[in-house]
Design an enzyme around this catalytic site. Structure first.
Site, PDB file in Angstrom:
ATOM      1  N   LYS A   1       2.248  -3.361   5.917  1.00  0.00           N
ATOM      2  CA  LYS A   1       2.379  -3.260   4.464  1.00  0.00           C
ATOM      3  C   LYS A   1       3.842  -3.060   4.037  1.00  0.00           C
ATOM      4  O   LYS A   1       4.248  -3.543   2.969  1.00  0.00           O
ATOM      5  CB  LYS A   1       1.498  -2.142   3.925  1.00  0.00           C
ATOM      6  CG  LYS A   1      -0.009  -2.433   4.016  1.00  0.00           C
ATOM      7  CD  LYS A   1      -0.383  -3.735   3.335  1.00  0.00           C
ATOM      8  CE  LYS A   1      -1.836  -3.801   2.906  1.00  0.00           C
ATOM      9  NZ  LYS A   1      -2.211  -5.149   2.415  1.00  0.00           N
TER      10      LYS A   1
ATOM     11  N   SER B   1       0.850  -1.196   0.000  1.00  0.00           N
ATOM     12  CA  SER B   1       0.000   0.000   0.000  1.00  0.00           C
ATOM     13  C   SER B   1       0.880   1.240   0.000  1.00  0.00           C
ATOM     14  O   SER B   1       2.020   1.202   0.475  1.00  0.00           O
ATOM     15  CB  SER B   1      -0.856  -0.013   1.267  1.00  0.00           C
ATOM     16  OG  SER B   1      -1.379   1.257   1.531  1.00  0.00           O
TER      17      SER B   1
ATOM     18  N   TYR C   1      -0.965  -0.654  10.225  1.00  0.00           N
ATOM     19  CA  TYR C   1      -1.197  -1.027   8.817  1.00  0.00           C
ATOM     20  C   TYR C   1       0.035  -0.727   7.964  1.00  0.00           C
ATOM     21  O   TYR C   1       0.447  -1.548   7.129  1.00  0.00           O
ATOM     22  CB  TYR C   1      -2.423  -0.254   8.322  1.00  0.00           C
ATOM     23  CG  TYR C   1      -2.871  -0.543   6.922  1.00  0.00           C
ATOM     24  CD1 TYR C   1      -3.598  -1.693   6.625  1.00  0.00           C
ATOM     25  CD2 TYR C   1      -2.602   0.347   5.889  1.00  0.00           C
ATOM     26  CE1 TYR C   1      -4.033  -1.944   5.331  1.00  0.00           C
ATOM     27  CE2 TYR C   1      -3.036   0.104   4.603  1.00  0.00           C
ATOM     28  CZ  TYR C   1      -3.753  -1.040   4.324  1.00  0.00           C
ATOM     29  OH  TYR C   1      -4.188  -1.279   3.046  1.00  0.00           O
TER      30      TYR C   1
HETATM   31  P1  NAI Z   1     -12.099  -5.257   1.503  1.00  0.00           P
HETATM   32  O1  NAI Z   1     -12.362  -5.022   2.949  1.00  0.00           O
HETATM   33  O2  NAI Z   1     -13.255  -5.126   0.563  1.00  0.00           O
HETATM   34  O3  NAI Z   1     -11.462  -6.704   1.258  1.00  0.00           O
HETATM   35  C1  NAI Z   1     -10.642  -7.356   2.170  1.00  0.00           C
HETATM   36  C2  NAI Z   1     -11.195  -8.747   2.374  1.00  0.00           C
HETATM   37  O4  NAI Z   1     -10.295  -9.517   3.177  1.00  0.00           O
HETATM   38  C3  NAI Z   1     -12.547  -8.739   3.101  1.00  0.00           C
HETATM   39  O5  NAI Z   1     -13.541  -9.360   2.308  1.00  0.00           O
HETATM   40  C4  NAI Z   1     -12.255  -9.515   4.381  1.00  0.00           C
HETATM   41  O6  NAI Z   1     -13.362 -10.294   4.854  1.00  0.00           O
HETATM   42  C5  NAI Z   1     -11.074 -10.368   3.987  1.00  0.00           C
HETATM   43  N1  NAI Z   1     -10.294 -10.819   5.151  1.00  0.00           N
HETATM   44  C6  NAI Z   1     -10.001 -10.111   6.265  1.00  0.00           C
HETATM   45  N2  NAI Z   1      -9.318 -10.849   7.121  1.00  0.00           N
HETATM   46  C7  NAI Z   1      -9.146 -12.077   6.549  1.00  0.00           C
HETATM   47  C8  NAI Z   1      -8.501 -13.269   6.956  1.00  0.00           C
HETATM   48  N3  NAI Z   1      -7.893 -13.360   8.156  1.00  0.00           N
HETATM   49  N4  NAI Z   1      -8.522 -14.331   6.116  1.00  0.00           N
HETATM   50  C9  NAI Z   1      -9.163 -14.268   4.928  1.00  0.00           C
HETATM   51  N5  NAI Z   1      -9.805 -13.141   4.493  1.00  0.00           N
HETATM   52  C10 NAI Z   1      -9.782 -12.062   5.293  1.00  0.00           C
HETATM   53  O7  NAI Z   1     -10.948  -4.246   1.098  1.00  0.00           O
HETATM   54  P2  NAI Z   1     -10.108  -4.046  -0.262  1.00  0.00           P
HETATM   55  O8  NAI Z   1      -9.943  -2.596  -0.438  1.00  0.00           O
HETATM   56  O9  NAI Z   1     -10.659  -4.853  -1.359  1.00  0.00           O
HETATM   57  O10 NAI Z   1      -8.671  -4.607   0.188  1.00  0.00           O
HETATM   58  C11 NAI Z   1      -7.948  -5.610  -0.504  1.00  0.00           C
HETATM   59  C12 NAI Z   1      -6.479  -5.453  -0.198  1.00  0.00           C
HETATM   60  O11 NAI Z   1      -6.005  -4.233  -0.783  1.00  0.00           O
HETATM   61  C13 NAI Z   1      -6.131  -5.359   1.283  1.00  0.00           C
HETATM   62  O12 NAI Z   1      -4.926  -6.054   1.535  1.00  0.00           O
HETATM   63  C14 NAI Z   1      -5.936  -3.880   1.502  1.00  0.00           C
HETATM   64  O13 NAI Z   1      -5.122  -3.602   2.618  1.00  0.00           O
HETATM   65  C15 NAI Z   1      -5.289  -3.496   0.198  1.00  0.00           C
HETATM   66  N6  NAI Z   1      -5.342  -2.088  -0.100  1.00  0.00           N
HETATM   67  C16 NAI Z   1      -6.524  -1.499  -0.466  1.00  0.00           C
HETATM   68  C17 NAI Z   1      -6.541  -0.144  -0.749  1.00  0.00           C
HETATM   69  C18 NAI Z   1      -7.775   0.517  -1.228  1.00  0.00           C
HETATM   70  O14 NAI Z   1      -7.690   1.712  -1.601  1.00  0.00           O
HETATM   71  N7  NAI Z   1      -8.928  -0.151  -1.261  1.00  0.00           N
HETATM   72  C19 NAI Z   1      -5.343   0.693  -0.590  1.00  0.00           C
HETATM   73  C20 NAI Z   1      -4.152  -0.026  -0.290  1.00  0.00           C
HETATM   74  C21 NAI Z   1      -4.177  -1.381  -0.028  1.00  0.00           C
END
Ligand code: NAI
Length: 281
Positions: free
Chosen positions: A169, A152, A165
């Protein structure tokens, strides 16, 4: 002909957001997909198999092959079961997308141990455990593989209120670099994506009140590129995706300034005096 015909992929955190978009795209490109998601809230509390099952159902409804997994990436047993699920259902593993994540934002002085531990466990420990389990399976198969981690801007550059976080990251960046070096000899590539997209993780950020053009669907093709042969032997890279903007993060060392051994060690005063020269990139 799809870019991933005959391949087997795991996408963690694929019950929604970026992971869902990636799982659907990889499936459209011919991959058999394990849709992993623990199905909890944004802060990692709770669990449900429904989000993973819903996305696996979407894949099957579109004519693809998808199975749900609700194991947590954050435990060794969970990570091993996620990889075992790919082998059990589809016989192998070629692509591992480590995307699962949670948020527990707080400024450094107010952050408690539970906030720190939970975020490090899912992001950093989860990426380590899933990378290790996936790489062991790929090595056993003796075939090339692609692992894509998720870092990130917060990890690469820092961000207010995200000590846990950003540390996780940034750790994933280091993990990606070292794993890319170690696993190269097994034909396993390890890269990372640094996304910005409007998902449930970020939807309440003020910037997303106006911006609608940074979606999870913008990020999925970056995962596909890194998962497929289109990225050749690329390994150890961090691809940033923010809507229509693509860029690459690199850690750079400045050219530096050298002091000969016969001139003694740098004094603190000299470091201060030459700071601009020492730090110039
Ligand atoms: P999101 O919250 O929609 O998706 C993350 C998913 O991971 C959720 O569905 C959640 O239930 C699942 N999850 C959480 N803990 C878990 C575990 N222990 N085992 C299995 N699944 C688990 O959020 P998003 O934005 O789609 O995030 C995806 C990735 O992108 C993450 O790693 C996030 O940190 C990263 N990210 C997202 C950014 C953004 O702007 N949306 C910015 C920078 C990084």
């Amino acid at each position: 002909m799809g870019l991933l015909d005959g391949r087997v992929a795991i996408v963690t955190g694929a019950g929604g957001g970026i992971g869902r978009a990636t799982a659907l795209l990889l499936s459209r490109e011919g991959a058999k997909v394990v849709v992993n998601d623990v199905g909890g809230a944004r802060d990692g509390s709770g669990q449900s198999v429904s989000p993973a099952e819903a996305v696996a159902g979407e894949i099957r409804a579109a004519g693809g092959e998808g199975v749900a997994s609700s194991d947590s990436v954050a435990t060794r047993a969970g990570a091993e079961r996620i990889v075992a699920s790919a082998v059990e259902h589809f016989g192998r593993l070629d692509v591992m997308i480590n995307n699962a994540g949670i948020l527990r934002d707080k400024t450094l002085l107010k952050m408690d141990d539970a906030m720190w531990d939970a975020v490090i466990a899912v992001h950093l420990t989860g990426s380590f455990l899933c990378t290790q389990a996936a790489a062991a399976q790929m090595r056993q198969q003796g075939s090339p593989g692609s692992i894509v981690n998720t870092t990130s801007v917060s990890g690469m550059l820092g961000n207010f209120g995200q000590a846990n976080y950003s540390a996780a990251k940034a750790g994933i960046y280091g993990l990606t670099r070292t794993a890319s070096i170690e696993l190269q000899r097994h034909g396993i590539r390890v890269n990372a994506v640094a996304p910005i997209a409007k998902t449930r993780m970020t939807e309440d950020l003020p910037m997303f009140e106006k911006i609608q053009s940074m979606t999870a669907e913008h990020v999925a093709p970056a995962h596909l590129f890194l998962a497929s042969e289109l990225s050749g032997d690329l390994t150890g890279a961090v691809l940033s995706v923010a809507g229509g903007k693509l860029s690459v993060y690199k850690v750079v060392e400045s050219a530096g300034k050298f002091k000969d051994a016969d001139q003694g060690v740098w004094s603190a005063q000299e470091i201060a005096d030459y700071w601009e020269v020492i730090s110039k990139v």
